[in-house]
Design a protein around this motif. Structure first.
Motif, PDB file in Angstrom:
ATOM      1  N   TYR A  16       0.824  -1.206   0.000  1.00 42.90           N
ATOM      2  CA  TYR A  16       0.000   0.000   0.000  1.00 42.90           C
ATOM      3  C   TYR A  16       0.865   1.265   0.000  1.00 42.90           C
ATOM      4  CZ  TYR A  16      -3.581  -3.410   1.103  1.00 42.90           C
ATOM      5  OH  TYR A  16      -4.412  -4.502   1.054  1.00 42.90           O
ATOM      6  N   ASP A  17       2.064   1.168   0.568  1.00 42.17           N
ATOM      7  CA  ASP A  17       2.993   2.297   0.502  1.00 42.17           C
ATOM      8  C   ASP A  17       3.413   2.565  -0.939  1.00 42.17           C
ATOM      9  OD1 ASP A  17       2.957   2.642   3.276  1.00 42.17           O
ATOM     10  OD2 ASP A  17       4.580   1.193   3.565  1.00 42.17           O
ATOM     11  N   LYS A  19       0.560   4.261  -2.722  1.00 47.35           N
ATOM     12  CA  LYS A  19       0.456   5.673  -2.360  1.00 47.35           C
ATOM     13  C   LYS A  19       1.483   6.535  -3.087  1.00 47.35           C
ATOM     14  CE  LYS A  19       0.712   5.219   2.148  1.00 47.35           C
ATOM     15  NZ  LYS A  19       0.747   5.636   3.576  1.00 47.35           N
ATOM     16  N   LYS A  20       2.650   5.931  -3.393  1.00 45.35           N
ATOM     17  CA  LYS A  20       3.721   6.685  -4.038  1.00 45.35           C
ATOM     18  C   LYS A  20       3.640   6.665  -5.560  1.00 45.35           C
ATOM     19  CE  LYS A  20       6.916   5.782  -0.212  1.00 45.35           C
ATOM     20  NZ  LYS A  20       8.135   5.049   0.213  1.00 45.35           N
ATOM     21  N   ILE A  34      -4.100   9.876  -5.121  1.00 46.82           N
ATOM     22  CA  ILE A  34      -4.890   9.217  -4.085  1.00 46.82           C
ATOM     23  C   ILE A  34      -5.316  10.199  -2.998  1.00 46.82           C
ATOM     24  CG2 ILE A  34      -4.880   7.460  -2.274  1.00 46.82           C
ATOM     25  CD1 ILE A  34      -3.020   5.822  -3.965  1.00 46.82           C
ATOM     26  N   LYS A  35      -6.609  10.366  -2.864  1.00 43.79           N
ATOM     27  CA  LYS A  35      -7.167  11.102  -1.740  1.00 43.79           C
ATOM     28  C   LYS A  35      -7.778  10.109  -0.747  1.00 43.79           C
ATOM     29  CE  LYS A  35      -8.173  15.340  -4.318  1.00 43.79           C
ATOM     30  NZ  LYS A  35      -9.236  16.291  -4.748  1.00 43.79           N
ATOM     31  N   GLU A  36      -8.388   9.083  -1.289  1.00 46.49           N
ATOM     32  CA  GLU A  36      -9.017   8.063  -0.454  1.00 46.49           C
ATOM     33  C   GLU A  36      -9.058   6.767  -1.242  1.00 46.49           C
ATOM     34  OE1 GLU A  36     -12.973   7.655   2.388  1.00 46.49           O
ATOM     35  OE2 GLU A  36     -12.988   9.015   0.673  1.00 46.49           O
ATOM     36  N   LEU A  37      -8.787   5.650  -0.588  1.00 49.05           N
ATOM     37  CA  LEU A  37      -8.804   4.367  -1.269  1.00 49.05           C
ATOM     38  C   LEU A  37      -9.731   3.407  -0.536  1.00 49.05           C
ATOM     39  CD1 LEU A  37      -5.968   2.475  -2.958  1.00 49.05           C
ATOM     40  CD2 LEU A  37      -7.389   1.243  -1.352  1.00 49.05           C
ATOM     41  N   ASN A  80      -5.116  -3.823   5.014  1.00 50.57           N
ATOM     42  CA  ASN A  80      -5.262  -2.581   4.275  1.00 50.57           C
ATOM     43  C   ASN A  80      -5.519  -1.425   5.238  1.00 50.57           C
ATOM     44  OD1 ASN A  80      -5.929  -0.479   2.575  1.00 50.57           O
ATOM     45  ND2 ASN A  80      -7.373  -1.660   1.358  1.00 50.57           N
ATOM     46  N   TRP A 104      -6.501   1.505   4.512  1.00 51.24           N
ATOM     47  CA  TRP A 104      -7.574   2.363   4.044  1.00 51.24           C
ATOM     48  C   TRP A 104      -8.929   1.694   4.259  1.00 51.24           C
ATOM     49  CZ3 TRP A 104      -3.431   2.160   0.138  1.00 51.24           C
ATOM     50  CH2 TRP A 104      -2.572   3.266   0.246  1.00 51.24           C
TER      51      TRP A 104
END
Length: 199
Positions: A154-155, A158-159, A165-168, A177, A179
């Motif tokens: 997940y890192d 995000k990168k 990504i604002k929200e997943l 997870n 999120w």
């Protein structure tokens, strides 16, 4: 952004246990007790990978390099047989196909995230064959060198430079997870995950 897992979420196998697939592959390859051999080689490949690279994430090539040595077959023959058997037997989860289409029609960005040793090209073919098109990216543990089991994939998501990504939200079997997640154990969703509620 909405993330979907593949096996036991979008895609269903016609077996009680995933490793039962190896019975079918063993018959095609003519190798007695292939299920046991295949499982041992995968376990051994993960141990070797941990020693050399500090991760247990492996590729199907890693597995069949060992299978080839122990069973006396071409690794590529084994890989091709396993991939073709998966493609032939796997089917779309009809409920999740409806969810998937609803998410796309709502204008969400969709990604595929899965802990697996198969290649990206395999997953693209599997998903397309079963009606899952229109996603924006695939994140595989074997390609990223980490997975959902420890949360590190997940890192990487995000990168990702192409994902804003604002929200997943995710539909998957993993409970790691960080999120918002509709935790899917055998795809039994509660009523709050009604497909018609997607916005």
């Amino acid at each position: 952004i909405v993330s979907f897992d593949v096996f036991d979420t979008l895609i269903l196998r016609p077996f009680e246990a995933p490793a039962d697939l190896f019975y079918v592959i063993g018959e095609k390859l003519g190798i007695p007790d292939f299920r046991s051999l295949r499982k041992k080689c995968e376990s051994e490949a993960r141990k070797q990978k941990l020693q050399t690279d500090g991760t247990t994430e492996i590729t199907i090539e890693d597995i069949y390099e060992l299978v080839g040595k122990k069973a006396g077959i071409s690794p590529q023959l084994g890989i091709t047989t396993e991939c073709n058997t998966e493609l032939a037997l796997c089917r779309a989860n009809p409920f999740m196909l409806e969810v998937y289409k609803k998410v796309l029609s709502a204008g969400k960005t969709v990604i595929i995230t899965t802990d697996m040793y198969m290649s990206e090209s395999f997953f693209k073919e599997l998903l397309h064959k079963n009606g899952f098109d229109g996603y924006d990216g695939i994140f595989l543990s074997c390609a990223c060198g980490c997975g959902k089991s420890d949360g590190r994939i997940y890192d990487i998501i995000k990168k990702s430079t192409y994902l804003k990504i604002k929200e997943l939200h995710s539909y998957e079997k993993s409970s790691q997870n960080p999120w918002n997640s509709a935790y899917c154990r055998h795809c039994c969703f509660s009523s709050r995950h009604n497909v018609n509620s997607i916005q």
